[in-house]
Motif scaffolding. Structure first.
Motif, PDB file in Angstrom:
ATOM      1  N   TYR A  17     -64.903 -29.235 -64.276  1.00  0.00           N
ATOM      2  CA  TYR A  17     -64.278 -30.869 -63.539  1.00  0.00           C
ATOM      3  C   TYR A  17     -62.475 -30.027 -62.924  1.00  0.00           C
ATOM      4  CZ  TYR A  17     -67.179 -33.607 -65.863  1.00  0.00           C
ATOM      5  OH  TYR A  17     -67.945 -34.365 -66.828  1.00  0.00           O
ATOM      6  N   SER A  51     -62.863 -27.887 -60.236  1.00  0.00           N
ATOM      7  CA  SER A  51     -63.107 -28.403 -58.679  1.00  0.00           C
ATOM      8  C   SER A  51     -61.810 -29.292 -58.151  1.00  0.00           C
ATOM      9  CB  SER A  51     -64.315 -29.754 -59.027  1.00  0.00           C
ATOM     10  OG  SER A  51     -63.926 -30.558 -58.490  1.00  0.00           O
ATOM     11  N   ARG A  85     -62.376 -21.086 -57.814  1.00  0.00           N
ATOM     12  CA  ARG A  85     -62.682 -20.702 -58.767  1.00  0.00           C
ATOM     13  C   ARG A  85     -63.285 -19.263 -59.317  1.00  0.00           C
ATOM     14  NH1 ARG A  85     -69.270 -23.359 -60.079  1.00  0.00           N
ATOM     15  NH2 ARG A  85     -69.884 -21.587 -60.292  1.00  0.00           N
ATOM     16  N   ARG A 106     -62.703 -38.573 -66.152  1.00  0.00           N
ATOM     17  CA  ARG A 106     -63.850 -38.248 -66.764  1.00  0.00           C
ATOM     18  C   ARG A 106     -63.800 -37.517 -68.213  1.00  0.00           C
ATOM     19  NH1 ARG A 106     -67.601 -38.674 -62.535  1.00  0.00           N
ATOM     20  NH2 ARG A 106     -68.974 -37.509 -64.034  1.00  0.00           N
ATOM     21  N   LEU A 155     -69.119 -24.394 -51.069  1.00  0.00           N
ATOM     22  CA  LEU A 155     -69.171 -26.020 -51.706  1.00  0.00           C
ATOM     23  C   LEU A 155     -69.794 -26.601 -51.368  1.00  0.00           C
ATOM     24  CD1 LEU A 155     -66.590 -27.026 -53.958  1.00  0.00           C
ATOM     25  CD2 LEU A 155     -65.295 -26.991 -51.981  1.00  0.00           C
ATOM     26  N   GLY A 178     -67.083 -35.760 -56.979  1.00  0.00           N
ATOM     27  CA  GLY A 178     -66.472 -34.290 -57.512  1.00  0.00           C
ATOM     28  C   GLY A 178     -66.657 -32.947 -56.539  1.00  0.00           C
ATOM     29  N   SER A 179     -67.064 -32.095 -56.737  1.00  0.00           N
ATOM     30  CA  SER A 179     -67.950 -31.178 -56.404  1.00  0.00           C
ATOM     31  C   SER A 179     -68.190 -30.322 -57.201  1.00  0.00           C
ATOM     32  CB  SER A 179     -66.738 -30.477 -55.222  1.00  0.00           C
ATOM     33  OG  SER A 179     -65.912 -30.020 -55.753  1.00  0.00           O
ATOM     34  N   HIS A 228     -70.189 -25.489 -56.892  1.00  0.00           N
ATOM     35  CA  HIS A 228     -70.511 -24.415 -56.082  1.00  0.00           C
ATOM     36  C   HIS A 228     -72.156 -24.636 -55.967  1.00  0.00           C
ATOM     37  CE1 HIS A 228     -67.097 -22.307 -54.584  1.00  0.00           C
ATOM     38  NE2 HIS A 228     -66.638 -23.262 -55.765  1.00  0.00           N
ATOM     39  N   ASP A 257     -80.821 -27.841 -53.691  1.00  0.00           N
ATOM     40  CA  ASP A 257     -81.779 -27.975 -54.407  1.00  0.00           C
ATOM     41  C   ASP A 257     -81.094 -27.385 -55.715  1.00  0.00           C
ATOM     42  OD1 ASP A 257     -83.828 -28.523 -52.645  1.00  0.00           O
ATOM     43  OD2 ASP A 257     -84.705 -26.216 -52.464  1.00  0.00           O
ATOM     44  N   MET A 258     -80.091 -26.311 -55.792  1.00  0.00           N
ATOM     45  CA  MET A 258     -79.618 -26.171 -57.367  1.00  0.00           C
ATOM     46  C   MET A 258     -78.627 -26.598 -57.100  1.00  0.00           C
ATOM     47  SD  MET A 258     -77.072 -22.453 -57.831  1.00  0.00           S
ATOM     48  CE  MET A 258     -78.794 -21.070 -57.969  1.00  0.00           C
ATOM     49  N   ASP A 260     -76.497 -32.042 -64.250  1.00  0.00           N
ATOM     50  CA  ASP A 260     -75.923 -31.375 -65.067  1.00  0.00           C
ATOM     51  C   ASP A 260     -74.598 -31.371 -64.915  1.00  0.00           C
ATOM     52  OD1 ASP A 260     -78.036 -30.592 -65.459  1.00  0.00           O
ATOM     53  OD2 ASP A 260     -77.942 -28.326 -65.210  1.00  0.00           O
ATOM     54  N   VAL A 261     -73.478 -31.531 -64.293  1.00  0.00           N
ATOM     55  CA  VAL A 261     -72.440 -31.520 -64.446  1.00  0.00           C
ATOM     56  C   VAL A 261     -71.682 -33.721 -64.356  1.00  0.00           C
ATOM     57  CG1 VAL A 261     -69.906 -31.058 -63.601  1.00  0.00           C
ATOM     58  CG2 VAL A 261     -72.020 -28.875 -63.480  1.00  0.00           C
ATOM     59  N   TYR A 262     -71.932 -33.573 -63.390  1.00  0.00           N
ATOM     60  CA  TYR A 262     -71.819 -35.168 -63.285  1.00  0.00           C
ATOM     61  C   TYR A 262     -72.196 -36.313 -63.594  1.00  0.00           C
ATOM     62  CZ  TYR A 262     -68.594 -32.425 -60.151  1.00  0.00           C
ATOM     63  OH  TYR A 262     -67.416 -31.638 -60.296  1.00  0.00           O
ATOM     64  N   ARG A 270     -74.452 -36.133 -66.822  1.00  0.00           N
ATOM     65  CA  ARG A 270     -75.164 -36.058 -68.325  1.00  0.00           C
ATOM     66  C   ARG A 270     -75.426 -37.505 -69.374  1.00  0.00           C
ATOM     67  NH1 ARG A 270     -71.414 -32.223 -67.820  1.00  0.00           N
ATOM     68  NH2 ARG A 270     -70.144 -33.330 -69.205  1.00  0.00           N
ATOM     69  N   ARG A 271     -74.289 -38.561 -69.072  1.00  0.00           N
ATOM     70  CA  ARG A 271     -74.351 -39.726 -70.189  1.00  0.00           C
ATOM     71  C   ARG A 271     -74.985 -41.241 -69.019  1.00  0.00           C
ATOM     72  NH1 ARG A 271     -70.333 -36.575 -71.805  1.00  0.00           N
ATOM     73  NH2 ARG A 271     -70.237 -36.912 -74.003  1.00  0.00           N
ATOM     74  N   GLU A 323     -75.030 -41.295 -65.380  1.00  0.00           N
ATOM     75  CA  GLU A 323     -74.588 -41.953 -65.073  1.00  0.00           C
ATOM     76  C   GLU A 323     -74.667 -42.266 -63.880  1.00  0.00           C
ATOM     77  OE1 GLU A 323     -73.083 -39.426 -66.507  1.00  0.00           O
ATOM     78  OE2 GLU A 323     -71.607 -39.173 -67.295  1.00  0.00           O
TER      79      GLU A 323
END
Lengths: 313, 93
Positions: A85, A88, A97, A157, B6, B23-24, B26, B31-32, B39-41, B43-44, B46
């Motif tokens: 986060y 980014s 990054r 977050r 990005l 958010g953003s 890479h 697909d990736m 995984d990043v945004y 996980r709970r 959301e």
């Protein structure tokens, strides 16, 4: 259509936005010093999350139960997410990054000094959650209102997730405190090692923190280092009592007049040594990060090559 | 080696809501990017749906032009319901 404004006019617009307590957004004009300060602070924060995976990751394979292992894995995965986060957020300021990762592994950018201390016992997983993540929360909650939009949104977050981190640590310690004398001693020994480094996480005393005034004027920081340190001490004392551990500071006592706890001075010599790279684990942490980056190169290259072929999923 | 492109990530929090920018990240390809976004945004829990779009494919208004771009709506107060005074005793309006 575009009218070019002079830097002075742009500065007036920027100052007015800050004065109205509104947020600066990525493509707005901003003074170069503001941008640089943000990049430095957010990058240091991002690096801390990434390096912070190591001390606790050390215990994943040796967690005492499947429950504890699953919790620790989730927590370390969160740290990776928090790092992303924040990276980014720096990218919205025109720094990639990849560049920041290079600066980290070349030792040209810093991360929180706390992660240069080793995790010698499993109790450290609990202590890090309670004290280190607790100190991080103290630092980070006010940053949700920082003047740079993407940084504030990343912090919101992160703060939501840090609460889990602190609570799992405290719960782990309470469980050990209900165990054997040996386990209680492990907890106390761990708290003895981490208390002072946790206080140092807030940075040097205000009189030795030359950037604080400008950062506060820009709305990047919302509180001084000493204010936040005091807040953390006041929060931690009753938590330590409930846990049944002693905080290793003979000068720690309630000051009725101030309405705060008085406490001793952290060893700032030690802090400076750790910041300069001479802490117990500095070299190991960077070497590990470098190795992970280099060992992952073939994965990045393979994925790039696969993407270039344009094979449909 | 050059960095992966990005992507900007948009998540629908639950049915009935818009996708919102979160958010953003890479990624080497679309697909990736979707997998990493999960995984990043999320996980709970959301989200129930994710959009990813390459950042270089987004056209955006320029902050320098915000005055000429948005000024035309500033003086059209008659587009707002509060512009019209209606007697207080008229119901349901």
């Amino acid at each position: 259509m575009t009218t070019t404004e002079s830097d002075a006019e742009l500065q007036v617009g920027f100052d007015a936005t800050i004065a109205r307590n509104e947020r600066i957004e990525p493509r707005d004009w901003m003074p170069e010093g503001y941008r640089k300060t943000l990049v430095r602070q957010i990058a240091q924060h991002a690096h801390s999350e990434i390096i912070g995976m190591q001390p606790e990751g050390n215990w994943i394979t040796r967690a005492p139960s499947l429950r504890r292992k699953a919790i620790l894995l989730a927590k370390v995965q969160d740290e990776a997410g928090h790092g992303l986060y924040l990276y980014s957020a720096t990218e919205t300021l025109g720094v990639s990054r990849g560049e920041l990762t290079e600066l980290l592994i070349e030792g040209r950018q810093k991360y929180s000094s706390i992660f240069n201390y080793p995790t010698l016992s499993y109790a450290d997983v609990g202590t890090i959650g309670w004290l280190v993540d607790g100190a991080a929360i103290c630092n980070q909650v006010p940053l949700c209102r920082t003047s740079y939009g993407p940084y504030g949104r990343a912090m919101i977050r992160i703060c939501k997730e840090e609460s889990f981190h602190q609570r799992q640590g405290y719960e782990l310690l309470t469980t050990m405190m209900r165990g054997t004398d040996e386990q209680r001693a492990m907890v106390q020994e761990s708290v003895d090692r981490f208390w002072w480094p946790a206080l140092m996480m807030f940075g040097p005393p205000d009189e030795d923190s030359p950037n604080t005034a400008q950062s506060m004027a820009w709305g990047i920081k919302r509180n001084t280092n000493d204010d936040l340190r005091q807040r953390f001490v006041d929060m931690s004392v009753p938590q330590a009592e409930a846990l049944g551990v002693t905080l290793p500071d003979p000068q720690l006592r309630w000051n009725e007049e101030r309405g705060h706890h008085d406490f001793g001075e952290p060893d700032w010599q030690e802090f400076m040594q750790v910041v300069k790279g001479n802490g117990p684990c500095n070299r190991q942490r960077i070497a590990h990060r470098r190795r992970a980056h280099e060992d992952g190169a073939w994965v990045r290259e393979a994925a790039t090559a696969f993407a270039a072929k344009g094979v449909p999923a | 080696m050059s960095e992966w492109p990005l992507y900007e990530v948009f998540v629908r929090g639950k049915r009935g809501l818009n996708h919102v920018h979160v958010g953003s990240l890479h990624a080497a390809d679309d697909d990736m990017a979707l997998l990493h976004a999960r995984d990043v945004y999320t996980r709970r829990n959301e989200g129930v749906s994710i959009w990813v779009v390459r950042a270089d494919a987004i056209a955006a208004s320029s902050p320098d032009e915000k005055d000429p771009l948005f000024a035309p709506s500033g003086d059209k107060v008659y587009r707002h319901p509060t512009f019209y005074s209606i007697p207080d005793d008229v119901p349901h309006m």
